[in-house]
Design a protein around this motif. Structure first.
Motif, PDB file in Angstrom:
ATOM      1  N   SER A   1      28.820 -67.530 -59.730  1.00 10.62           N
ATOM      2  CA  SER A   1      29.461 -67.023 -58.514  1.00 10.62           C
ATOM      3  C   SER A   1      28.467 -67.001 -57.372  1.00 10.62           C
ATOM      4  O   SER A   1      28.769 -67.419 -56.254  1.00 10.62           O
ATOM      5  CB  SER A   1      29.981 -65.611 -58.741  1.00 10.62           C
ATOM      6  OG  SER A   1      30.866 -65.587 -59.820  1.00 10.62           O
TER       7      SER A   1
ATOM      8  N   ASP B   1      36.323 -69.610 -57.487  1.00  6.61           N
ATOM      9  CA  ASP B   1      35.555 -68.819 -58.447  1.00  6.61           C
ATOM     10  C   ASP B   1      36.497 -68.276 -59.519  1.00  6.61           C
ATOM     11  O   ASP B   1      37.213 -67.311 -59.286  1.00  6.61           O
ATOM     12  CB  ASP B   1      34.844 -67.670 -57.717  1.00  6.61           C
ATOM     13  CG  ASP B   1      33.840 -66.985 -58.608  1.00  6.61           C
ATOM     14  OD1 ASP B   1      33.802 -67.308 -59.815  1.00  6.61           O
ATOM     15  OD2 ASP B   1      33.105 -66.120 -58.106  1.00  6.61           O
ATOM     16  N   GLU B   2      36.501 -68.924 -60.646  1.00 10.32           N
ATOM     17  CA  GLU B   2      37.391 -68.549 -61.750  1.00 10.32           C
ATOM     18  C   GLU B   2      38.804 -68.243 -61.265  1.00 10.32           C
ATOM     19  O   GLU B   2      39.306 -67.143 -61.450  1.00 10.32           O
ATOM     20  CB  GLU B   2      36.826 -67.322 -62.482  1.00 10.32           C
ATOM     21  CG  GLU B   2      35.420 -67.572 -63.002  1.00 10.32           C
ATOM     22  CD  GLU B   2      34.893 -66.384 -63.788  1.00 10.32           C
ATOM     23  OE1 GLU B   2      35.698 -65.750 -64.480  1.00 10.32           O
ATOM     24  OE2 GLU B   2      33.691 -66.105 -63.700  1.00 10.32           O
TER      25      GLU B   2
END
Ligand SMILES: Nc1ncnc2c1ncn2[C@@H]1O[C@H](COP(=O)(O)OP(=O)(O)OP(=O)(O)O)[C@@H](O)[C@H]1O
Ligand SMILES: [Mg+2]
Lengths: 277, 327, 280
Positions: free
Chosen positions: A68, A198-199
């Motif tokens: 991240s 991000d995910e």
């Protein structure tokens, strides 16, 4: 102290000889010697890599390895965190986004971002959510001018059919998967060149996940996508390039097929085969 | 040695970017400056308040000096002014108020935070907050027409006849006076002390209570031995916060205290507080010295409440920040 | 088993003290009931249409009402809001969004101290600031006094509501390339509206009932509302004057006025609390 004692041994072995990394032929971003800190704690340690234009780049790695943090460095979101510092260069089309005088706000309009948890603005309608990136940077905008952009963005995010009749309802009235797609539509609406994710699927059910994966493959034609994921199948399915991060270092970076079939580094192999830690 | 140089190299490059980032857009700069200006305005108002009061009180300060605080006369005709009876009345009425309010408030707070079931707790808290919201002039009106006659007849008569040997309960029952003022103040500070103590008690961790119950304590023993000691400084803060409010309370007190410049121990006697003196005489006062003396009175009150409020804030903040740790 | 006897005593003591705590809460509520009960009963008895449509009559003439004072109260509260809301809101925004830790706690401290200053002293300040230099009691000075009381309340509630907006919202907006001040105005404030409006309404209710700072700023007026630079009447001020007057006619009007004021103030409080509770 311990670190200092051990450091010479490690560096003596390979002072400058980093493992040769593959690079995509056409790079939109070149990262050079990027390091990032939270306060005095180093989280990203001297990473260099290139990110291919109109391709999907996946970043994998164990939790806490700095994925991240790394992608937040690509649109200057890292410095927003208290204590966040960065050194090195991130060249976008040959220009360093960290050069003095570069406006981070400007960078973020060209490099959009979608977060792990959908962060719909609850006080705004679905329409206004999608349009927010545009309306909040202009002094005045008419709804009729925005109509097109909103519809186009929602279509690209594969959400249009589900929400076209309730554009004026609050954004928070949607389901989790729909909210995440709304965030993607919102990011697309400002027409960035690159979208960082991000995910984006970690809080979603398999069907929503599938939809978002399809969407990524679809928008790849126009945009460059960088995605962080914990899901190795996902990385293997959608991405063209894959990077493996471990403790803030880029251990391996090459074509996805190669990373998953013939990893060069033992640690990568351990990780993707689930033998890690 | 090596560590030092390494740190320098790791810190410096980051700083460069921090500087680059510390130059936000024009809009942001203007906006933050504007909000800063208005935030500073609050500080400015506070400072202006202090300065303006000092300037206007100056004639009186100059004339009377420290004797202002010890003199008992208030004579606009001969222009002799002293603050002692007003200060005395302020402290006395607040003291009576607290003596009544503290047990009631702490009891209510214990009831709300430890005993009452959820369905009872919410409406009770709501009602107590409503009591705090009633304008003080209305409480004064009620005090003057409903409570004062009641105080005069059964209460002061009875106190006079049964406890009349004490100096506090001597003298004719006027109704209006320190006792009424104290009771009115109690009514007004009970909701404040209750609300703050309730919050402070709720901040006590469950584990503290369970530990005490596990030792075989009754509910009451748990409260007095685990809950109250744990949040003692917060409770003291709550009481002092109430005191700050009581000291400065004006309308209700002015309406029931009788407004006569008295310095007696008798609670039945009419008296004044600083606030009631200022409220009842200010618009009729004339001459720099007279007005200056009233403003100096206000300044004295300001000093007292400032001190009290600062102490209370510090105490309450500290005990709430124990809870805030989990935030 | 020799604990049994002590145990019984302890149990009874426990019961007694718990019941006393309940009584304490009951006493508080009884006071509320008494005050509201008398105000409502007397108020309704003496309330009539004249009260809100007629101006006040001089001593000796019966009848009359408080039309001008009701109007005056609205004007004063409006004036105070016009001054205090921008100041309070912007200060709250600074505290929540821009202030460094030290700066924030210093300003917050000043705001809390200002909120604790007795309202009579604020009145004296407004007198020294506006009445004395301009040689006239005025609606303006009263509005300023009430505004000074409102500002710290508005600032602190605004700050707290803004802080409740989750950081993820700020982050998401930043990532859209929106500048900070537009984020605050366009995303964060809309997300905190309920809290901010609650705070403002409670501050308004508080100020509507304030009397002490009006005595030597607004003064009261027998000639109705004539402008901002001359004296003006207000409902709470008139309650105070009439209650202390020796005329039973005026005392009755004081009750009617109190009834109206209680409905206004508690009405705002109740509505605000119901709305904000439902939002939770
Ligand atoms: N705000 C912060 N302050 C201090 N340290 C932080 C902060 N955020 C993250 N870290 C630390 O930085 C390191 C990298 O965090 P990061 O969030 O980039 O990891 P990640 O690879 O994204 O992990 P995950 O897969 O769990 O999301 C971690 O060790 C974490 O503890
Ligand atoms: Mg992460």
């Amino acid at each position: 102290m311990m670190n200092d004692l051990f450091r010479p041994i490690v560096t003596a072995e390979a002072p400058d000889k980093k493992p040769a990394l593959h690079e995509p032929p056409r790079c939109i971003i070149k990262v050079k010697d990027l390091s990032a800190w939270y306060g005095n704690k180093i989280v990203i340690n001297d990473i260099s890599m290139g990110i291919g234009k109109q391709a999907i780049t996946a970043l994998i790695g164990p939790s806490g390895c700095g994925k991240s943090t790394f992608i937040r460095c690509l649109n200057r979101m890292h410095e927003v965190v208290e204590g966040g510092r960065v050194s090195g260069q991130v060249l976008k089309d040959g220009q360093d986004i960290y050069a003095p005088g570069v406006d981070p706000v400007d960078i973020r309009r060209r490099v959009g971002m979608v977060f792990q948890r959908a962060s719909v603005f609850p006080a705004m309608s679905i329409f206004n959510n999608v349009a927010s990136g545009i309306t909040l940077t202009r002094f005045w905008s008419r709804r009729s001018d925005l109509q097109d952009v909103v519809e186009r963005s929602l279509r690209k995010a594969a959400l249009w059919d589900e929400v076209k009749d309730k554009l004026d309802q609050p954004g928070s009235s949607l389901s989790g998967g729909q909210q995440q797609r709304l965030c993607i539509a919102r990011a697309i609406a400002i027409e960035p060149e690159i979208i960082l994710m991000d995910e984006p699927c970690s809080a979603l059910d398999p069907i929503s996940t599938l939809k978002i994966e399809e969407l990524m493959l679809e928008i790849k034609k126009d945009y460059t996508v960088v995605i962080v994921t914990h899901n190795m199948q996902q990385a293997a399915r959608v991405s063209d390039w894959t990077g493996f991060l471990l403790l803030g270092e880029l251990i391996e970076y090459s074509r996805t097929r190669e990373v998953f079939t013939v990893p060069k580094d033992k640690r990568t192999e351990d990780y993707i085969t689930g033998r890690f830690g | 040695m090596m560590k030092k140089s390494e740190q320098a190299t790791t810190l410096l490059p980051g700083l460069r970017h921090k500087e680059a980032a510390a130059r936000p857009r024009v809009g942001d700069r203007i906006f933050s400056k504007v909000t800063l200006f208005f935030a500073l305005l609050i500080v400015l108002i506070l400072a202006g308040l202090l300065i303006a009061l000092n300037i206007d009180a100056w004639p009186a300060v100059q004339k009377f000096g420290l004797s202002f605080l010890t003199s008992v006369s208030w004579d606009p005709v001969r222009e002799e002014f002293g603050a002692l009876p007003a200060v005395y009345g302020t402290l006395l009425s607040s003291l009576i108020g607290l003596i009544i309010a503290v047990p009631v408030s702490i009891g209510s707070a214990v009831f709300l935070s430890e005993l009452a079931p959820e369905w009872l707790c919410r409406p009770c808290s709501f009602l107590i907050e409503m009591l705090a919201a009633i304008p003080s002039v209305i409480i004064g009106l009620w005090g003057l027409f409903v409570m004062v006659p009641f105080i005069r007849n059964p209460i002061e008569k009875w106190l006079g006849s049964s406890l009349g040997f004490l100096p506090f309960f001597q003298g004719p029952p006027f109704g209006v006076g320190f006792l009424s003022a104290g009771i009115i103040l109690a009514i007004m500070v009970i909701p404040i002390i209750t609300a703050v103590s309730r919050d402070v008690m709720r901040a006590v961790p469950i584990t503290q209570r369970e530990a005490m119950l596990a030792l075989g304590a009754t509910r009451w023993e748990m409260i007095t031995r685990a809950v109250l000691p744990y949040c003692r400084s917060g409770l003291i803060g709550a009481v002092i916060l109430g005191l700050g409010r009581a000291l400065g309370e004006t309308m209700a007190v002015t309406m029931v205290i009788g407004n006569s410049y008295n310095l007696t121990p008798s609670l039945f006697s009419p008296g004044v507080t600083i606030a009631s003196k200022v409220a009842s005489e200010f618009s009729e006062a004339s001459g720099d010295l007279y007005i200056g003396s009233l403003i100096e009175l206000a300044l004295v009150l300001f000093g007292i409440t400032l001190l009290v409020n600062i102490i209370a804030r510090l105490l309450v903040w500290r005990s709430i920040s124990v809870r805030g740790g989990g935030e | 088993m020799n604990r049994t006897e002590g145990y019984l005593q302890r149990r009874w003591f426990n019961r007694l003290m718990l019941v006393l705590c309940g009584c304490a809460a009951a006493i508080t509520i009884i006071f509320l009931a008494l005050i509201l009960g008398y105000t409502f009963i007397n108020g309704i008895t003496y309330f009539n249409l004249d009260f809100i449509t007629q101006a006040s009559k001089p001593v000796g003439e019966s009848g009359g009402g408080m039309r001008d004072e009701i109007f005056g109260t609205f004007i004063l509260v409006g004036l105070a809001s016009v001054i205090a809301l921008p100041v309070g809101l912007l200060a709250g925004i600074f505290l929540a969004e821009f202030a460094g830790r030290k700066m924030a706690s210093a300003i917050r401290f000043a705001a809390d101290i200002l909120a604790g200053v007795p309202s009579i002293i604020v009145g004296v300040f407004a007198y020294a600031l506006l009445v004395r230099p301009l040689h006239s009691y005025s609606a303006l000075s009263a509005g300023v006094a009430l505004a000074i009381i409102m500002i710290p309340v508005v600032a602190r509630t605004a700050e707290e509501s803004l802080r409740l907006v989750p950081g993820s919202q700020r982050e998401a907006a930043l990532a859209l390339g929106i500048s900070r001040w537009r984020i605050i105005l366009g995303v964060i404030i809309p997300g905190a509206t309920t809290g901010i409006v609650t705070g403002i309404m409670l501050a308004v209710a508080r100020v509507a009932g304030e009397t002490a700072p009006l005595i030597f700023t607004a003064l009261g007026s027998a000639f109705g509302v004539q402008g901002l630079t001359v004296p003006i009447g207000a409902l709470p001020l008139q309650i105070y004057r009439y209650a202390l007057s020796p005329y039973s006619d005026w005392q009755k009007q004081a009750w009617a006025a109190a009834f109206l004021l209680v409905i206004l103030v508690l009405g705002i409080n109740i509505v605000v609390r119901l709305v904000s509770n439902r939002r939770k």
